[in-house]
Scaffold this motif. Structure first.
Motif: not given
Length: 587
Positions: A240, A266, A270, A275-276, A278-280, A282-284, A287
């Motif tokens: 992370k 991956s 998840k 979440v995957s 890449k999604e983690f 993107r959001r972090h 957020k």
């Protein structure tokens, strides 16, 4: 006064205990059993009423009703009456001998000669409560059996031996339990150091000197997770960090945390995070931080986009509203310091000499503009409410931490990213984790004793703080792994606010082995009232001298410097003989 003899098996011979005296601990008896302040023999002191302070060379101890202390021969001590109720104690004085068959004695059918040498019983200090109660019952039975036949006297001696045996066994079990915990902690450290390599359960069990099945059982009992679950969590945690704060490819990140296959990585990620990868990523950031201009443009405008930066970091001017702690820890002196109604981060004064205050009550944007900041960091989104975020943004690039910085590690990384000082942030985190581990190791001394924290607020309210997050829960229960009291678990655990209000009547029934106390500056007069209440003075934890007042400005904030000071408080209060932890910034 009664006499008795008892013995127990011991490697190399027999430990033989001779009770020489029992009875009320009068002044005359005290002068005899502690001539010139040193115990003549093994001495058990049991408090029947009142409260006593046992003054010792190593560290003082407070004895309250039904508590019991074992002094060894030659140990210096003084017993002082401290309570409002008259002190009443009883004592048991006894000798310990090691009895062995005389060398070369092969007598058969006759009486073998023996050698008796003075010995020291391998237990001392404060005895467990159930043992203290058993000693009290044993002494009561002694009075009841006065004048009875020889058999009852013999049985009474055997019962004393049984109590000594239980003391010895309890000491061995505590040592074994501590050794098991240390073995498990060492394998966790192995995981932390070697998470990027292939690690098997068998290798970890071997390092702990256990069979794989026994190791898994003990590990689960101590941590609540299996060894492989713990290893996966460690790997995902490090992944992370890289997903959020590096531009490495997914395959490189997977390999760096011990996964040979990025697709398996991956799936594991998840499964743990939801979440995957890449999604983690993107959001972090979106957020956690509101930005007034795109982050890359801000870095370029400050000359910080390059690695190393195009210009020295020192001249950059930063205003941080209640993030000063993190700025200082990362080597940045802010150009203003934030103050509230009654809250000032006084523990930072030594680092902020000559820095002007800026009040959250007035929100004077002219003072911010006059400070000519290169960037502004708002420690909580509320500071940018009611259109204030746009006002800040007109002065300098502004970043607002949406949900605040609720953990020292999270705060260091977010602020480190905003300052383009991630290597420094990671070094700071690594060093702080080492200090945290040192604190955990020293705190194993208190075993399963429970802790709680209360706060006396400025509005004549009392708060009982819970966990595992929050100002106090983060350090006490999450980072140090201390055991919360039943009162904390029942009343304040998992509260969104981090605490629950309690009435004085609830406070006076609080059950915990150790209690930390925070008093707001404006709550001092209310605390003075509470401290004189009979309900407070009669609390067992107060009578035991295990209530520790700690500073409001340190314990009611989340900074990493404050966190280090909390660690110092916890270790110093709970383990008086502990080693001093280092400060986080050398002044």
């Amino acid at each position: 006064m009664k006499n008795g003899r008892s013995g127990s098996a011991y490697q190399g011979g027999v430990i033989h205990a001779t009770v020489t005296r029992t009875g009320e601990l009068s002044e005359a008896l005290l002068a005899d059993v502690l001539p010139e302040g040193r115990s003549r023999k093994h001495l058990i002191v049991l408090v029947d009423a009142g409260r006593a302070r046992l003054v010792r060379e190593q560290a003082d101890a407070v004895l309250f009703r039904d508590s019991c202390w074992l002094l060894l021969p030659g140990e210096w001590a003084r017993i002082c009456d401290e309570g409002e109720q008259p002190l009443r104690c009883r004592a048991v004085e006894f000798d310990v001998w090691r009895v062995e068959r005389a060398e070369g004695d092969e007598a058969v059918g006759g009486t073998a000669s023996v050698v008796m040498e003075p010995a020291i019983f391998p237990v001392s200090g404060l005895l467990d409560n159930h043992l203290a109660q058993e000693i009290g019952r044993w002494m009561d039975a002694e009075r009841q059996e006065d004048g009875l036949q020889e058999y009852l006297t013999f049985a009474h001696s055997i019962r004393f031996l049984d109590i000594l045996s239980k003391m010895w066994k309890s000491r061995i079990e505590r040592r074994e339990s501590r050794e098991l915990r240390e073995a498990i902690q060492e394998t966790v450290r192995l995981m932390e150091r070697g998470y990027g390599q292939q690690i098997t359960r068998e290798e970890l069990a071997k390092a702990a000197n256990m069979s794989p099945s026994h190791y898994s059982f003990i590990f689960k009992r101590e941590t609540g997770k299996s060894p492989m679950e713990m290893l996966t969590e460690i790997r995902i945690r490090h992944a992370k960090k890289q997903l959020l704060f590096s531009d490495r490819k997914l395959r490189e990140i997977a390999e760096s945390v011990g996964y040979r296959n990025e697709f398996y990585f991956s799936r594991q990620f998840k499964q743990v995070i939801g979440v995957s990868p890449k999604e983690f990523a993107r959001r972090h950031f979106a957020k956690h931080v509101d930005v007034s201009q795109p982050f890359p443009l801000h870095m370029q405008s400050l000359g910080l986009a390059a690695d190393p930066p195009d210009r020295p970091f020192g001249p950059i001017r930063v205003v941080g509203l209640y993030v000063e702690d993190f700025l200082i820890a990362l080597g940045v002196k802010p150009v203003l310091k934030c103050v509230g109604n009654s809250f000032r981060q006084s523990y930072l004064n030594a680092y902020l000499n000559g820095v002007d205050e800026w009040s959250l009550l007035s929100f004077d944007f002219g003072e911010i503009a006059d400070a000519r900041p290169d960037l502004i960091i708002l420690g909580h989104h509320a500071y940018g409410g009611d259109g204030r975020f746009d006002r800040f943004s007109e002065i300098a690039p502004t970043y607002s931490i949406r949900k605040g910085l609720h953990h020292w590690e999270h705060g260091v990384r977010i602020i480190g990213q905003l300052l383009n000082r991630l290597p420094q942030a990671e070094a700071l985190i690594s060093h702080h984790e080492q200090v945290l581990q040192s604190a955990r190791t020293q705190l194993t001394e208190i075993g399963d004793q429970t802790v709680a924290l209360i706060r006396i607020c400025n509005d004549r309210r009392i708060r009982l703080y819970g966990g595992p997050g929050g100002y106090s829960g983060t350090v006490l229960y999450q980072d140090l792994g201390l055991k919360p009291s039943e009162s904390v678990l029942q009343l304040a655990w998992d509260k969104p606010s981090g605490y629950t209000p309690v009435a004085p009547e609830v406070l006076f029934e609080l059950q915990t082995d150790h209690l930390f106390l925070v008093v707001d500056p404006a709550g001092r007069s209310y605390w003075d009232e509470l401290a004189n209440e009979p309900g407070w003075r009669s609390l067992p934890v107060v009578q035991a001298g295990r209530c520790y007042e700690v500073r409001f400005d340190i314990w009611m904030t989340f900074g990493i410097i404050a966190h280090r000071l909390k660690l110092q408080d916890a270790v110093r209060c709970l383990v008086p003989s502990s080693r001093e932890l280092p400060t986080i910034v050398q002044k």
